[in-house]
Write an enzyme that holds these catalytic residues in place. Structure first.
Site, PDB file in Angstrom:
ATOM      1  N   ARG A 144     -11.327  15.892   8.234  1.00  0.00           N
ATOM      2  CA  ARG A 144     -12.227  16.183   7.118  1.00  0.00           C
ATOM      3  C   ARG A 144     -13.624  16.507   7.638  1.00  0.00           C
ATOM      4  NH1 ARG A 144     -10.910  10.961   3.507  1.00  0.00           N
ATOM      5  NH2 ARG A 144      -9.327  10.506   5.076  1.00  0.00           N
ATOM      6  N   GLU A 153      -7.547  -5.253   6.033  1.00  0.00           N
ATOM      7  CA  GLU A 153      -7.562  -4.976   4.604  1.00  0.00           C
ATOM      8  C   GLU A 153      -6.458  -5.729   3.869  1.00  0.00           C
ATOM      9  OE1 GLU A 153      -8.918  -0.583   3.875  1.00  0.00           O
ATOM     10  OE2 GLU A 153      -7.898  -0.660   5.823  1.00  0.00           O
ATOM     11  N   GLY A 188     -13.853   2.485  15.742  1.00  0.00           N
ATOM     12  CA  GLY A 188     -14.946   1.530  15.871  1.00  0.00           C
ATOM     13  C   GLY A 188     -14.584   0.310  16.691  1.00  0.00           C
ATOM     14  N   HIS A 228     -13.013   2.764   1.066  1.00  0.00           N
ATOM     15  CA  HIS A 228     -12.904   1.773   2.147  1.00  0.00           C
ATOM     16  C   HIS A 228     -13.602   0.458   1.773  1.00  0.00           C
ATOM     17  CE1 HIS A 228     -12.670   5.431   5.055  1.00  0.00           C
ATOM     18  NE2 HIS A 228     -11.449   5.008   4.765  1.00  0.00           N
ATOM     19  N   GLY A 283      -9.997   1.883  13.676  1.00  0.00           N
ATOM     20  CA  GLY A 283      -9.376   2.167  14.965  1.00  0.00           C
ATOM     21  C   GLY A 283     -10.346   2.671  16.016  1.00  0.00           C
ATOM     22  N   ASN A 332       0.869  -1.180   0.000  1.00  0.00           N
ATOM     23  CA  ASN A 332       0.000   0.000   0.000  1.00  0.00           C
ATOM     24  C   ASN A 332       0.901   1.223   0.000  1.00  0.00           C
ATOM     25  OD1 ASN A 332      -1.792   2.068   0.461  1.00  0.00           O
ATOM     26  ND2 ASN A 332      -2.609   1.253   2.369  1.00  0.00           N
ATOM     27  N   ARG A 390      -2.905  -2.111  -3.103  1.00  0.00           N
ATOM     28  CA  ARG A 390      -4.086  -1.299  -2.852  1.00  0.00           C
ATOM     29  C   ARG A 390      -4.044  -0.082  -3.772  1.00  0.00           C
ATOM     30  NH1 ARG A 390      -5.107   3.337   1.481  1.00  0.00           N
ATOM     31  NH2 ARG A 390      -7.350   3.614   1.203  1.00  0.00           N
ATOM     32  N   GLY A 408     -10.049   8.492   8.660  1.00  0.00           N
ATOM     33  CA  GLY A 408     -11.068   8.563   7.626  1.00  0.00           C
ATOM     34  C   GLY A 408     -12.215   7.657   8.024  1.00  0.00           C
TER      35      GLY A 408
END
Length: 398
Positions: free
Chosen positions: A237, A381, A329, A176, A327, A10, A87, A208
Site C-alpha cells: 500500500r 492481538e 517493528g 490496528h 513483524g 479472526n 476481530r 500493514g
C-alpha cells in the site's frame, strides 16, 4: 476452578485465524489457521505447544472449518468456553468498545461494510458461522476502529463539506487499535507505571503499518484514516499520496478507479518502490548486496514513519516513550535505528548494542542514556481480544 477460556477468531474472506486463550496466560493453549477455504486446497494448520499439525479440508467453507475445530478445542479445553471473541475491522462510529453480538450488532457491522468492503463482509461470514457452531456461548466483537473513537474532532475530521461526514461517514477512523492498545499497556507495566498510563508513540509495522499517539489508554491521533490505505508506507500500500493523483492518472493514462485502487493497494509501498518485494526481510538482504531499489524502499519507509511519529507528538502533552511492534517493528534493528535517527529533535536515541542484541520475540528497551524510552514489545492481538471479551462479560449489566 480454572481460569476462564476464550476462543478468539479472526475471519478473512477465505481464511480463519484462531487461538484458544486461558485467562491470565501469556501463550495460547492452541492456535492455528484454516486457509484457502472453499477451494480444493483448503486445509487447517494448528500448533499446541511445540507440536504442529495439518489437516486437509478440501472444499471446506467457514462453517465446515469451524466444525473441524470443535474436537481440537475440546482436546485442549478443560472446561466450557466462556466466550468466543471476534476481530472486526470496521465499527464506524457505532462502537467505542467491545460489544456482545446480537442481531442489532450484526446489522451495524453490515452497515459499516462500505467502509471496509474487503474485511467486514468476511468478518460477518465468520461470526455467523461461529454462532451456529458455538451456539451456547456468548460471542463478542472487538473492533479495530473502536480504540480510536477517543480521537477529538480536530484529529478525525477531514477538511471536507459537513454533509459528507454527516451523511456518508467520511472521517478518519484508524485501525490496528487492538495492537496499539495492547503494546501501550504493556509499555506502562514494563516501565513500572500503572497499567494503561503514559504518553506514547506507537508504531505497528507489518505488511500493514500504522502509528498512533496514546495518552493514558486513549488514542488521540493515528496515521490511518477512512480506510487502511492512508498514512505510512506499507508492504504493497502506498500510504499518503497527493489526492489529485487519481485525476492525474485518469487524464494521463486513462486509468479508471478500480485500476488506480489496485495500484495504490496492491502494487505500491515497499513492493512498488523496490521493484523487488513487499517483504522487509528480502529487502534488507538485497540492501546489503547493494540493490538500489531495496535501499530506496527502506529509506522512504523509515523517513515517512519518522515524519508521522514526529507529527503525532502534536497530540501529546509529553513523551514517555516510543514503541515498536508488529513483524517489522519487533524484528528489524535496521528499521528501528534508521527511523529513530530522523527523530533526534525529540531527544530520541538508540543504543546500537541493545538494539542489535535484543532477542527476537522479547520485550525490551533499546534507548541510550538520556533518551526517552524506546521499547520493542511483541504485539498479541488475540490476547487483547480475549481480555476485552472477558472484561465485557464482567461489566455491570452484561
Amino acid at each position: 476452578m480454572s481460569s476462564r477460556l476464550v476462543l478468539v477468531i479472526n475471519c478473512g474472506s477465505s481464511s480463519i485465524k484462531f487461538a484458544l486463550r486461558r485467562e491470565g496466560d501469556s501463550q495460547p493453549l492452541i492456535s492455528g489457521l484454516a486457509e484457502q477455504l472453499e477451494s480444493p486446497s483448503a486445509c487447517l494448520h494448528w500448533k499446541a505447544g511445540s507440536l504442529k499439525q495439518t489437516r486437509e479440508l478440501p472444499g471446506a467453507d467457514h462453517q465446515t472449518a469451524l466444525t473441524a475445530l470443535l474436537p481440537l478445542i475440546g482436546e485442549h479445553a478443560d472446561q466450557p468456553l466462556s466466550a468466543v471473541g471476534h476481530r472486526v475491522v470496521h465499527g464506524g462510529e457505532h462502537f467505542t468498545g467491545a460489544s456482545l453480538i446480537d442481531e442489532q450488532v450484526l446489522q451495524a457491522i453490515e452497515a459499516s461494510a462500505p467502509l471496509a468492503p474487503l474485511h467486514n463482509p468476511a468478518n460477518l461470514i465468520g461470526i455467523r458461522a461461529a454462532m451456529l457452531v458455538f451456539d451456547q456461548v456468548p460471542h463478542t466483537a472487538i473492533f479495530d476502529t473502536a480504540f480510536h473513537q477517543s480521537m477529538p474532532p480536530h484529529a478525525y475530521r477531514y477538511a471536507l463539506p459537513e454533509n459528507l461526514y454527516r451523511e456518508q461517514g467520511v472521517r478518519r477512523y484508524g485501525f490496528h487499535g487492538t495492537s496499539h492498545r495492547y503494546v501501550s499497556r504493556q509499555a506502562s507495566l514494563l516501565l513500572g507505571k500503572p497499567s494503561g498510563s503514559g504518553a506514547w508513540l506507537t508504531a505497528h509495522l507489518g505488511n500493514g503499518c500504522s502509528s498512533c499517539a496514546i495518552l493514558d489508554d486513549h488514542s488521540l491521533d493515528t496515521s490511518m484514516g477512512l480506510t487502511p490505505l492512508e498514512g505510512l508506507v506499507m508492504g504493497t500500500r502506498s500510504g499518503d499520496v497527493d489526492p489529485n493523483l487519481y485525476a492525474h492518472l485518469h487524464r494521463a493514462l486513462g486509468w479508471d478507479i478500480p485500476r488506480i485502487e489496485n495500484l495504490l493497494n496492491r502494487e505500491s509501498g515497499l513492493l512498488g518502490l523496490s521493484g523487488l518485494s513487499n517483504d522487509m526481510r528480502t529487502l534488507e538482504e538485497a540492501h546489503k548486496q547493494g540493490h538500489a531499489g531495496a535501499t530506496l524502499a527502506i529509506e522512504v519507509f523509515c523517513y515517512r514513519l519518522a515524519r508521522s511519529l514526529a507529527g503525532l507528538t502534536a497530540a501529546l502533552p509529553r513523551l514517555d516513550g516510543l514503541i515498536f511492534t508488529g513483524g517489522i517493528g519487533e524484528n528489524s534493528p535496521l528499521i528501528r535505528a534508521k527511523t529513530v535517527a530522523h527523530l533526534q529533535v525529540l531527544g530520541l536515541s538508540v543504543d546500537p548494542a541493545a538494539n542489535q542484541q535484543l532477542p527476537r520475540g522479547q520485550a525490551g528497551q533499546i534507548q541510550q542514556a538520556g533518551s526517552p524510552a524506546i521499547l520493542v514489545i511483541p504485539t498479541d492481538e488475540e490476547r487483547q481480544i480475549a481480555d476485552e471479551s472477558l472484561a465485557l462479560l464482567d461489566a455491570p449489566g452484561a
